[in-house]
Design an enzyme around this catalytic site. Structure first.
Site, short mmCIF file in Angstrom:
data_model
loop_
_atom_site.label_atom_id
_atom_site.label_comp_id
_atom_site.label_asym_id
_atom_site.label_seq_id
_atom_site.Cartn_x
_atom_site.Cartn_y
_atom_site.Cartn_z
N HIS A 22 7.74 24.16 15.97
CA HIS A 22 7.36 23.06 15.07
C HIS A 22 8.57 22.47 14.36
O HIS A 22 8.52 22.07 13.21
CB HIS A 22 6.30 23.51 14.04
CG HIS A 22 4.95 23.71 14.63
ND1 HIS A 22 3.78 23.43 13.94
CD2 HIS A 22 4.55 24.15 15.86
CE1 HIS A 22 2.74 23.71 14.72
NE2 HIS A 22 3.19 24.13 15.88
N HIS A 64 -1.84 23.36 26.00
CA HIS A 64 -2.12 22.08 25.33
C HIS A 64 -0.90 21.19 25.47
O HIS A 64 0.24 21.64 25.41
CB HIS A 64 -2.56 22.26 23.88
CG HIS A 64 -1.53 22.80 22.93
ND1 HIS A 64 -0.61 21.99 22.30
CD2 HIS A 64 -1.30 24.05 22.48
CE1 HIS A 64 0.15 22.74 21.50
NE2 HIS A 64 -0.25 23.99 21.59
N ASP A 94 0.10 29.69 25.38
CA ASP A 94 0.69 29.00 24.23
C ASP A 94 1.94 29.73 23.76
O ASP A 94 2.15 30.91 24.05
CB ASP A 94 -0.33 28.92 23.10
CG ASP A 94 -0.14 27.70 22.21
OD1 ASP A 94 0.97 27.14 22.20
OD2 ASP A 94 -1.09 27.33 21.51
N GLU A 136 -4.44 19.97 20.16
CA GLU A 136 -4.52 21.34 19.63
C GLU A 136 -3.88 21.43 18.27
O GLU A 136 -4.38 22.15 17.38
CB GLU A 136 -3.83 22.30 20.61
CG GLU A 136 -4.06 23.78 20.31
CD GLU A 136 -2.98 24.41 19.44
OE1 GLU A 136 -3.10 25.60 19.12
OE2 GLU A 136 -2.02 23.70 19.06
N GLU A 137 -2.78 20.71 18.06
CA GLU A 137 -2.01 20.85 16.82
C GLU A 137 -2.72 20.27 15.60
O GLU A 137 -2.29 20.49 14.47
CB GLU A 137 -0.64 20.19 16.98
CG GLU A 137 0.25 20.83 18.04
CD GLU A 137 0.73 22.22 17.67
OE1 GLU A 137 0.33 22.72 16.61
OE2 GLU A 137 1.49 22.81 18.46
N ASP A 157 6.40 24.51 22.05
CA ASP A 157 4.99 24.63 21.67
C ASP A 157 4.36 23.25 21.84
O ASP A 157 4.51 22.40 20.96
CB ASP A 157 4.87 25.12 20.23
CG ASP A 157 3.45 25.25 19.74
OD1 ASP A 157 2.53 25.12 20.57
OD2 ASP A 157 3.25 25.45 18.53
#
Length: 356
Positions: free
Chosen positions: A320, A66, A235, A212-213, A180
């Protein structure tokens, strides 16, 4: 890792693009993979995939990263010119203050800082207390709401982390934002370079989804578009190895992750065993992983009568956030596994995984 691969990872991790704002990543990926595939297709969600055509009766095998990284969106402009935001993706609020971001507006891009409270202003107040995203303002230096609007700032504008990618003192480790999931984008692009001129026993579909997030939104339109027989989400997952390696999962430098369970997917035993055998036959280091969070695999498993789906990837520290620490050998292992699976998933193998 060769220099071309390193430069590829630097390129994709330093590009800025949060959920719904992935155009720069999509453009870079399209430019890179177009010479390596038979055709490139996009969809209305912004996903982009290259297709290496097989024979008519070959299985259809899909690898999907993604493009998006976690970020923020402007929700309001205060009279002072400060910006209120909503999060795009999951953030631990304590990691957000006092970092540099870029504010993307219709009129241009501007540097912006996430607010923090000076320790001088906390004296006698019992500390910072509980923090939420709603407590954090973003400061681009505007003097007023009117001045911010004069620079083109509006609700709905994107705020994306800004930082640099670099190797650490240990040359097998690196730090970047957005691993990510620019890991997945870089790994898939690298695998396509490895497969350039190689005829695989399948129709191979490789690329990246969007959003995706914010709820795995781009994956289902992509599988509806390409109708694969097997789906691999590529991922990055959260490493849990800093204070101890005893009884932990997601250890850096221990190989690529094979996710056997998360809240959205119980991996098919036959698919799992095929992946394990492929890794062992090719001497690719791997580790099992049980996750508390989902991936695009969970969004597509219920497609049609059921689509065998699994997440492959790597473990990385502090995902993140602005600064993710990750392992170069783990990247290489994941890349090698993607290539090996692509070469071995023929009609017989896919039928043995999917039949009951």
């Amino acid at each position: 890792m060769d220099q071309a691969t390193w430069e590829r990872i630097v390129k994709y991790t330093e590009l800025q693009g949060t959920s719904g704002q992935e155009a720069r990543i999509r453009a870079a990926l399209k430019e890179e993979i177009t010479p390596l595939v038979d055709r490139v297709e996009t969809n209305q969600m912004g996903g982009l995939f290259g297709v290496k055509e097989g024979k008519a009766d070959d299985p259809r095998v899909m690898f999907a990263a993604h493009m998006d990284e976690v970020g923020f969106m402007v929700s309001n402009i205060l009279p002072t010119g400060a910006l209120q935001v909503v999060s795009l993706g999951g953030w631990n609020p304590v990691t957000v203050p006092a970092h540099r971001f870029t504010l993307f507006t219709k009129a241009g891009e501007f540097p912006v800082i996430s607010s923090s409270v000076s320790p001088h202003l906390l004296r006698g107040k019992g500390g910072a207390g509980n923090l939420s995203i709603d407590d954090i303002l973003f400061d681009a230096g505007f003097e007023s709401k009117e001045q911010a609007e004069a620079f083109g700032v509006r609700p709905g504008d994107f705020v994306v982390p800004e930082t640099k990618t670099m190797r650490l003192a240990n040359q097998n480790r690196a730090v970047s934002k957005a691993y990510d999931n620019r890991f997945g984008v870089s790994a898939i692009a690298s695998a396509l370079h490895d497969l350039d001129g190689v005829a695989t026993p399948n129709t191979l579909i490789m690329g990246a989804n969007t959003q995706e997030e914010v709820g795995l939104r781009g994956a289902l339109p992509a599988v509806q578009q390409f109708n694969p027989d097997i789906f691999f989400a590529v991922d990055s997952s959260a490493a849990n190895d800093l204070d101890s390696t005893v009884g932990r999962q997601g250890l850096m430098d221990q190989g690529t992750l094979i996710r056997v369970f998360d809240p959205t997917v119980v991996t098919s035993p036959r698919l799992k065993e095929f992946i394990l055998q492929t890794a062992e036959d090719n001497k690719i280091p791997y580790q099992y992983f049980v996750s508390k969070g989902g991936t695009d695999a969970g969004a597509v498993e219920k497609y049609r009568a059921g689509l065998p789906a699994v997440a492959l990837g790597v473990a990385s520290r502090y995902i993140h956030t602005h600064e993710t620490v990750w392992s170069i050998p783990d990247f290489d292992a994941a890349r090698e596994l993607i290539v090996a699976l692509s070469k071995n998933l023929d009609r017989s193998a896919v039928d043995s995984i999917t039949e009951f």
